[in-house]
Design a protein around this motif. Structure first.
Motif, PDB file in Angstrom:
ATOM      1  N   GLY A  16      31.222  43.233 -27.503  1.00  0.00           N
ATOM      2  CA  GLY A  16      30.533  42.259 -28.343  1.00  0.00           C
ATOM      3  C   GLY A  16      30.831  42.328 -29.818  1.00  0.00           C
ATOM      4  N   VAL A  17      31.749  43.187 -30.234  1.00  0.00           N
ATOM      5  CA  VAL A  17      32.170  43.235 -31.638  1.00  0.00           C
ATOM      6  C   VAL A  17      33.692  43.311 -31.676  1.00  0.00           C
ATOM      7  N   MET A  18      34.266  43.256 -32.878  1.00  0.00           N
ATOM      8  CA  MET A  18      35.717  43.330 -32.993  1.00  0.00           C
ATOM      9  C   MET A  18      36.207  44.696 -32.529  1.00  0.00           C
ATOM     10  N   PRO A  19      37.438  44.791 -32.022  1.00  0.00           N
ATOM     11  CA  PRO A  19      37.982  46.074 -31.591  1.00  0.00           C
ATOM     12  C   PRO A  19      38.212  47.018 -32.764  1.00  0.00           C
ATOM     13  N   SER A  20      38.231  48.298 -32.471  1.00  0.00           N
ATOM     14  CA  SER A  20      38.376  49.312 -33.521  1.00  0.00           C
ATOM     15  C   SER A  20      39.679  49.152 -34.291  1.00  0.00           C
ATOM     16  N   GLN A  21      40.717  48.653 -33.621  1.00  0.00           N
ATOM     17  CA  GLN A  21      42.007  48.480 -34.290  1.00  0.00           C
ATOM     18  C   GLN A  21      41.897  47.479 -35.439  1.00  0.00           C
ATOM     19  N   MET A  22      41.221  46.356 -35.192  1.00  0.00           N
ATOM     20  CA  MET A  22      41.022  45.363 -36.252  1.00  0.00           C
ATOM     21  C   MET A  22      40.067  45.896 -37.322  1.00  0.00           C
ATOM     22  N   LYS A  23      39.023  46.579 -36.877  1.00  0.00           N
ATOM     23  CA  LYS A  23      38.044  47.112 -37.840  1.00  0.00           C
ATOM     24  C   LYS A  23      38.699  48.121 -38.770  1.00  0.00           C
ATOM     25  N   GLN A  24      39.564  48.985 -38.226  1.00  0.00           N
ATOM     26  CA  GLN A  24      40.232  49.953 -39.089  1.00  0.00           C
ATOM     27  C   GLN A  24      41.089  49.262 -40.138  1.00  0.00           C
ATOM     28  N   PHE A  25      41.831  48.230 -39.707  1.00  0.00           N
ATOM     29  CA  PHE A  25      42.656  47.501 -40.668  1.00  0.00           C
ATOM     30  C   PHE A  25      41.806  46.942 -41.795  1.00  0.00           C
ATOM     31  N   LEU A  26      40.690  46.333 -41.453  1.00  0.00           N
ATOM     32  CA  LEU A  26      39.805  45.777 -42.479  1.00  0.00           C
ATOM     33  C   LEU A  26      39.209  46.879 -43.348  1.00  0.00           C
ATOM     34  N   ASN A  78      34.786  36.721 -20.004  1.00  0.00           N
ATOM     35  CA  ASN A  78      33.880  35.705 -19.469  1.00  0.00           C
ATOM     36  C   ASN A  78      33.338  34.878 -20.626  1.00  0.00           C
ATOM     37  N   PRO A  79      32.716  33.735 -20.323  1.00  0.00           N
ATOM     38  CA  PRO A  79      32.270  32.829 -21.395  1.00  0.00           C
ATOM     39  C   PRO A  79      31.172  33.395 -22.289  1.00  0.00           C
ATOM     40  N   HIS A  80      30.517  34.467 -21.867  1.00  0.00           N
ATOM     41  CA  HIS A  80      29.445  35.059 -22.673  1.00  0.00           C
ATOM     42  C   HIS A  80      29.731  36.533 -22.934  1.00  0.00           C
ATOM     43  N   GLY A  81      30.982  36.809 -23.302  1.00  0.00           N
ATOM     44  CA  GLY A  81      31.402  38.187 -23.521  1.00  0.00           C
ATOM     45  C   GLY A  81      31.348  38.631 -24.964  1.00  0.00           C
ATOM     46  N   GLY A  82      30.531  37.964 -25.760  1.00  0.00           N
ATOM     47  CA  GLY A  82      30.370  38.376 -27.151  1.00  0.00           C
ATOM     48  C   GLY A  82      31.275  37.671 -28.129  1.00  0.00           C
ATOM     49  N   GLN A  83      31.895  36.570 -27.700  1.00  0.00           N
ATOM     50  CA  GLN A  83      32.860  35.903 -28.577  1.00  0.00           C
ATOM     51  C   GLN A  83      32.276  35.507 -29.933  1.00  0.00           C
ATOM     52  N   GLU A  84      31.109  34.929 -29.925  1.00  0.00           N
ATOM     53  CA  GLU A  84      30.523  34.492 -31.193  1.00  0.00           C
ATOM     54  C   GLU A  84      30.255  35.675 -32.116  1.00  0.00           C
ATOM     55  N   MET A  85      29.818  36.789 -31.536  1.00  0.00           N
ATOM     56  CA  MET A  85      29.526  37.968 -32.350  1.00  0.00           C
ATOM     57  C   MET A  85      30.793  38.574 -32.943  1.00  0.00           C
ATOM     58  N   VAL A  86      31.894  38.519 -32.197  1.00  0.00           N
ATOM     59  CA  VAL A  86      33.164  39.027 -32.727  1.00  0.00           C
ATOM     60  C   VAL A  86      33.556  38.244 -33.978  1.00  0.00           C
ATOM     61  N   ILE A  87      33.515  36.931 -33.869  1.00  0.00           N
ATOM     62  CA  ILE A  87      33.882  36.103 -35.017  1.00  0.00           C
ATOM     63  C   ILE A  87      32.923  36.330 -36.181  1.00  0.00           C
ATOM     64  N   GLN A  88      31.647  36.421 -35.887  1.00  0.00           N
ATOM     65  CA  GLN A  88      30.670  36.655 -36.956  1.00  0.00           C
ATOM     66  C   GLN A  88      30.888  38.011 -37.619  1.00  0.00           C
ATOM     67  N   ILE A 114      33.744  39.504 -38.024  1.00  0.00           N
ATOM     68  CA  ILE A 114      34.882  39.314 -38.931  1.00  0.00           C
ATOM     69  C   ILE A 114      34.437  38.566 -40.183  1.00  0.00           C
ATOM     70  N   TYR A 115      33.641  37.511 -39.991  1.00  0.00           N
ATOM     71  CA  TYR A 115      33.176  36.718 -41.129  1.00  0.00           C
ATOM     72  C   TYR A 115      32.262  37.518 -42.058  1.00  0.00           C
TER      73      TYR A 115
END
Length: 201
Positions: free
Chosen positions: A86-96, A121-131, A133-134
């Protein structure tokens, strides 16, 4: 000419494919486009446990890794990353997390930013990942450009107003791929058009 940077993390290929969709739009728009992947943190034993993961690593071995210099260079940035619990992966988080230098100098402010994501799946946390990042982008002082409910392509791809989100099977098959591509087309063009207006081009 708008300078577009596409930064992605992709273990099994979905977000790499989404980045390529966006690159095609950027090139057709007339932007100068760079596609970069973030550094892989997972050990080989984890990567080798999933054939799709190893295949993606091999297929993208020639893609350059993203750097602070890439971020400073860009006028517009697209981030593409899958859901990890439900959140961005650690690889992206480390880069940021490593961008304290350019952030402290104000070099990341006023970048126009949007994001894509995926999950199994359609409710796998997609909105939270984008949020998530934002949220980082707000700390940077970047200008967030969401998809919104402005085009039928967004609805056709599932109706996520924050950014295009794909559902993917365990075998790496993207559901509604053509609809996802259409939504990415709209979202990327929207980002580029707004950036171009800001730059006065």
């Amino acid at each position: 000419m708008v300078k577009l940077l596409i930064v992605y993390y992709s273990s099994t290929g979905t977000n790499a494919k989404m980045a390529e969709f966006a690159k095609e739009v950027g090139v057709n728009f007339g932007a100068e486009v760079k596609v970069r992947k973030v550094h892989e943190l997972a050990p080989d034993v984890a990567i080798d446990s999933n054939p799709l993961w190893r295949e993606t690593v091999e297929k993208t071995k020639d893609v350059k890794e993203a750097s602070s210099e890439d971020l400073v260079w860009a006028d517009a940035i697209i981030f593409s990353a899958p859901s990890r619990f439900g959140v961005m992966p650690s690889q992206m988080k480390q880069f940021l997390d490593l961008q304290g230098g350019p952030w402290s100098k104000g070099q990341l402010a006023n970048k126009f930013v949007t994001a894509f994501t995926s999950a199994q799946n359609p409710h796998g946390g997609q909105e939270m990942v984008i949020q998530s990042i934002y949220t980082v982008m707000q700390h940077w002082g970047a200008i967030i450009v969401p998809a919104g409910y402005l085009d039928g392509a967004t609805f056709a791809a599932g109706g996520n107003p924050y950014g295009t989100s794909a559902s993917v099977s365990g075998e790496g098959v993207m559901a509604q791929e053509e609809e996802i591509k259409g939504a990415i087309d709209f979202q990327t063009r929207r980002l580029l058009e707004i950036t171009k207006k800001y730059l006065g081009e």
